[in-house]
Write an enzyme that holds these catalytic residues in place. Structure first.
Site, PDB file in Angstrom:
ATOM      1  N   LYS A  80       0.854  -1.149   0.192  1.00  0.00           N
ATOM      2  CA  LYS A  80       0.250   0.429  -0.394  1.00  0.00           C
ATOM      3  C   LYS A  80       0.748   1.089   0.214  1.00  0.00           C
ATOM      4  O   LYS A  80       1.684   1.016   0.518  1.00  0.00           O
ATOM      5  CB  LYS A  80      -1.313  -0.320   1.351  1.00  0.00           C
ATOM      6  CG  LYS A  80      -2.171   0.987   1.354  1.00  0.00           C
ATOM      7  CD  LYS A  80      -2.945   0.492   2.691  1.00  0.00           C
ATOM      8  CE  LYS A  80      -4.179   1.381   2.435  1.00  0.00           C
ATOM      9  NZ  LYS A  80      -5.073   1.773   4.137  1.00  0.00           N
ATOM     10  N   SER A 155      -9.797   1.045   2.006  1.00  0.00           N
ATOM     11  CA  SER A 155      -9.296   1.626   1.261  1.00  0.00           C
ATOM     12  C   SER A 155      -7.599   0.961   0.899  1.00  0.00           C
ATOM     13  O   SER A 155      -7.430   2.561   0.325  1.00  0.00           O
ATOM     14  CB  SER A 155      -7.650   3.391   2.724  1.00  0.00           C
ATOM     15  OG  SER A 155      -7.147   2.550   3.512  1.00  0.00           O
ATOM     16  N   SER A 179     -10.049  -0.580   6.476  1.00  0.00           N
ATOM     17  CA  SER A 179      -9.415  -1.097   5.785  1.00  0.00           C
ATOM     18  C   SER A 179      -8.711  -1.828   5.300  1.00  0.00           C
ATOM     19  O   SER A 179      -8.503  -1.703   3.549  1.00  0.00           O
ATOM     20  CB  SER A 179      -8.494   0.018   5.448  1.00  0.00           C
ATOM     21  OG  SER A 179      -9.407   1.287   5.768  1.00  0.00           O
TER      22      SER A 179
END
Lengths: 466, 437
Positions: A80, A155, A179
């Site tokens: 990420k 996310s 997330s």
């Protein structure tokens, strides 16, 4: 059929039927074929990945202990874009950091690399991890590989997509309010949100410091456990990490799973409920006792979360004041601005007691709820998200609806307990549905044990998007 | 109408720990090449996290104990938010409602609190390639900084001066900071207002003036005096004074307005989530207390009592702990060769004979010099003779059995010899002359 587990990869590397370089080639070709439509990656570290792959191929050839010395050797990981990677651009999916090349790597990235993992790229996400759909990225929304008209969840959107569509074997994400678990559930993956204080946060761009957990996406619970054993443990740079010894799970023990009534309330999609109840039945058939429990303060979790989290966000984003990093404050997107304003407001003198102070009090009630529950059960089984993945644009203009997507996930972050999302089936529209197991602080071993038992008798996790 | 000044102090003390408050960088920043003692933590880079320096916490507790503060058993750090280019995170890690130390007293001044925070970076306003620029040096960013706040218990500039010098001495005794004003390792701020009436003042004025950016004790004293005068005169003219920050102009000797505060700053304090709360065990506090040095005040009293020194000597000797220790080691060694504490003190204070010498060498030198300096046997005999002739009364008293009169005669002989008589020899020689009479 793609390689789905570390064990399978290592068997093939040992047998010589694949090499690390071939794995990197494979994933890069998958990325090239799919990234334009799925938008999972912001930066691809092709050269770097090849270099590492070559080095590990040599180690495998030369070192007979390669696989024990490097438990993740040859494991291609996507990361990420919130984790700092030395020399590789790290943007937090925000225009504010569009040109930022870090001088150091996050502790977790270092640990993965020391264990032999190969970083293939940095994945797209909601900017600063603010969102539940991936649509808040300044680098464009990403899409669900099971149906590209739908969001992948957020996310940690790109990390989920990368693993779900065979662009890397595993991926790192961050979970501040769901997330990791929610996109895992939306893309048929295993997603771990570890206990707060189990995995170092050092070197990961902070969203909300008291809630952020560093976790990962895999196809199997077994791999989740392997990654966790590499990433967790004390760090001299993060004083919130606790020194905990993980005892192997005592398999002779009878296990009790709690079913919290507050997680099966109004607003839960019947198809999701069916999957979660079915998962509970799977455990029951194994001889595990199901116990009805109550977590009475659950209904306040979202309110508390949307006070504590923006407060910390407003503080953490202050450093991007335009003096450093090249880009000014005008580069912040609407959602970041919204949270900065909310957070600034709740911390202002005169409002602090009514908002932040009160939220912290309710937060401790939520913690007590779980503490009491775990005095009678070993784990809690619950839905991850009230619905399956929603359509792109469906909630993008309604922040409140978007916030409510976190309703079943935020409590674990507020309490700091671990959560493991596991694939549990599919809805009639073909979209995946996951469920989550929640455990007491530092009880990941129980969650892994239950998850592995579940995956032994189910095959949802082997299903692939077309 | 009589007016009474009301003054409170904020003192910042930069610690001399090896490493910074929340990272492993060297805390040395004076005359160090800019931005060489930096890392992701003290640069406030994305993802960096603080890790608290235990030594700095211990030092803060030491100062608290020195000022009889209550030490918090449960404490924490908080974030204090404001934007400034010298603050890379946009917040300073400080302490808000649970400082390490509170409610102390020092020299009858009440200490409100003593807390620990990180120092900011340093701005340098300069010209580069003909352009005026502000440069940031992060070497100072994150250096441990103690803030001590007193209650508004001062009513004149002189007491402030005396108090601050004593604070500086205690800090140096504890070895927690060099407390040098000129290097900025001790920084002073005073809040001052003037109230109508005499002590006790029951109601504080509605305004206060903050005196800031003053870099010496002398200037602070002058600034306070100037400010007392300015405020008193304004009040006498019936003017209303306002809340503001003022600096001191060394040339004119006057204070000048720097910033008028419209309203209180909102720092949006909240508990620093990156640092777990700190539990300070009673046993730890006791261990620290046990290792505290003797402080100047106690030393003064003891030196007067034990060595019979005058105040002037005492002040010089206790001004630095190392000096006092040196003196006492000297006394210990001097005892063996008949050198009195007063004699050693005199040699140290007035004659400054100890430069760059270890104590043993110093005492040896002192002993030899005194020996050489003694009057000769002959001179001594002559002086004694003269004294006995001049003091027939005393001689008579001796003859009548008043033996203690010898002490008086020793004194007279020393006077005659201008102090050069060998104290070991004198009683013997005087007695033998007396007996011959």
């Amino acid at each position: 059929m793609p390689i789905l587990t570390i064990t399978e990869l290592h068997e093939k590397l040992k047998a010589g039927t694949v090499t690390c370089v071939q794995m990197v080639e494979h994933y890069l070709s998958r990325i090239k074929a799919q990234n334009e439509s799925l938008n999972a990656f912001i930066t691809i570290s092709e050269e770097y990945a090849y270099e590492k792959a070559k080095a590990y191929d040599r180690i495998i050839a030369d070192n007979p202990n390669a696989f024990s010395e490097f438990p993740l050797i040859g494991v291609v990981v996507s990361i990420k874009d919130l984790y700092l990677t030395r020399g590789i651009r790290t943007t937090a999916a925000s225009n504010v950091l569009s040109d930022f090349i870090p001088q150091y790597s996050a502790t977790v990235v270092q640990r993965l690399e020391h264990a032999g993992a190969i970083v293939i790229g940095k994945t797209n996400c909601d900017a600063w991890a603010h969102g539940a759909s991936g649509e808040n990225s300044d680098f464009g929304a990403s899409r669900n590989p099971w149906n590209t008209e739908y969001v992948p969840g957020g996310s940690s959107s790109g990390s989920a997509i990368a693993v779900a569509s065979d662009m890397s074997l595993v991926a790192m994400g961050t979970d501040t309010g769901g997330s990791i678990r929610q996109p895992a559930s939306f893309t048929n993956l295993v997603g771990l949100k570890p206990t707060y204080g189990a995995v170092p946060r050092y070197g990961v761009i902070a969203m909300a410091s008291s809630l952020d957990s560093m976790g990962h996406f895999t196809h199997t619970v077994e791999d989740s456990e392997t990654l966790f054993s590499v990433t967790r443990g004390i760090d001299e740079r993060d004083s919130t990490v606790k020194n905990v010894t993980y005892e192997p799970f005592d398999t002779s023990k009878t296990i009790k799973i709690g079913i919290p009534k507050e997680y099966f309330s109004e607003g839960l999609d019947p198809e999701v409920e069916k999957v979660v109840r079915a998962a509970a039945e799977v455990f029951k058939k194994m001889g595990i006792e199901l116990v009805d429990i109550s977590l009475p303060h659950t209904k306040y979790a979202i309110s508390v979360y949307y006070i504590v989290q923006p407060a910390e966000v407003s503080s953490n984003l202050g450093r991007y004041d335009g003096v450093r990093y090249g880009n000014g404050r005008e580069c912040f997107g609407a959602e970041a601005k919204r949270r900065i304003m909310l957070g600034t407001y709740v911390l202002s003198s005169g409002y602090y007691d009514a908002y932040y102070g009160k939220a912290m009090k309710v937060r401790s009630r939520i913690i007590t709820d779980f503490k009491e529950a775990f005095s009678s059960v070993d784990a809690i089984l619950a839905p991850v998200s009230p619905t399956t993945a929603f359509k792109l644009g469906q909630k993008a203009n309604d922040p409140l609806q978007m916030y409510l997507a976190d309703i079943y996930t935020v409590a674990a972050n507020l309490a700091g307990i671990p959560g493991l999302a596991i694939p549990g089936g599919f809805a009639s529209n073909g979209l995946p549905i996951g469920f989550q197991l929640l455990g007491n602080h530092f009880s990941e071993s129980i969650l892994f044990e239950l998850g592995k038992r579940y995956q032994k008798v189910t095959d949802w996790h082997t299903k692939q998007p077309k | 109408m009589k007016y009474t000044p009301i003054i409170g102090l904020e003192v910042h003390i930069e610690q001399n720990t090896n490493s910074k408050m929340f990272c492993g960088c060297s805390a040395e920043h004076f005359l160090v090449k800019a931005n060489t003692h930096v890392c992701p933590v003290c640069l406030g880079l994305p993802g960096a996290l603080p890790y608290a320096n235990e030594k700095a916490i211990e030092n803060t507790i030491k100062l608290g104990l020195a000022f009889t503060c209550r030490i918090a058993e449960f404490s924490k750090f908080d974030r204090k938010h404001y934007f400034y280019p010298d603050l890379p995170k946009s917040y300073q890690i400080s302490q808000y409602d649970l400082p390490f130390c509170a409610e102390g007293t020092f020299n009858s001044i009440r200490i409100r609190r003593i807390h620990l925070e990180e120092d900011t970076a340093k701005l340098q306003h300069t010209t580069v390639d003909g352009k005026k620029v502000s440069l940031v040096d992060f070497n100072r960013s994150g250096v441990p900084l103690i803030e001590m706040v007193t209650e508004p218990d001062f009513h004149d500039a002189e007491s402030v001066d005396v108090f601050l010098k004593e604070v500086q001495m205690v800090v140096r005794y504890l070895g927690i900071s060099t407390a040098d004003m000129e290097k900025g390792s001790m920084r002073l701020e005073a809040n001052i207002s003037v109230a109508p009436g005499e002590l006790p003042i029951t109601e504080l004025p509605s305004y206060k003036v903050e005196l800031k950016n003053i870099n010496s004790f002398r200037f602070l004293k002058k600034a306070l005096e100037a400010e007392i005068k300015r405020q008193t005169e304004a009040l006498e003219r019936g003017e209303r004074l306002i809340q503001e920050t003022r600096g001191f102009d060394e040339k004119t000797g006057k204070t000048i307005s720097q910033r008028v505060k419209e309203e209180a700053s909102d720092y949006r304090y909240f508990p620093e989530p990156d640092l777990p709360p700190i539990v300070i065990e009673k046993t730890d506090i006791e261990a620290i207390r046990h290792n505290m040095p003797e402080f100047p005040a106690a030393k003064r009293a003891r030196f007067a009592e034990e060595y019979q020194l005058n105040n002037e000597f005492i002040e010089v000797l206790v001004s630095e702990k190392s000096k006092a220790d040196y003196f006492e080691e000297g006394v210990e060694l001097g005892k063996k060769v008949g050198l009195s504490p007063k004699f050693i003190a005199n040699a140290l204070v007035n004659l400054k004979l100890s430069e760059n010498m270890d104590v043993a060498a110093f005492i040896k030198k002192l002993y030899e010099e005194t020996k050489v300096a003694y009057a000769t046997h002959e001179e001594t005999e002559r002086a004694i003779h003269a004294v006995l002739v001049a003091n027939e009364d005393a001689v008579a008293k001796y003859k009548n059995g008043k033996v203690e009169i010898v002490g008086f005669l020793i004194g007279q002989t020393q006077k005659e010899l201008k102090g050069k008589g060998d104290p070991k020899l004198l009683p013997q020689l005087i007695t033998s002359q007396l007996q011959k009479k």
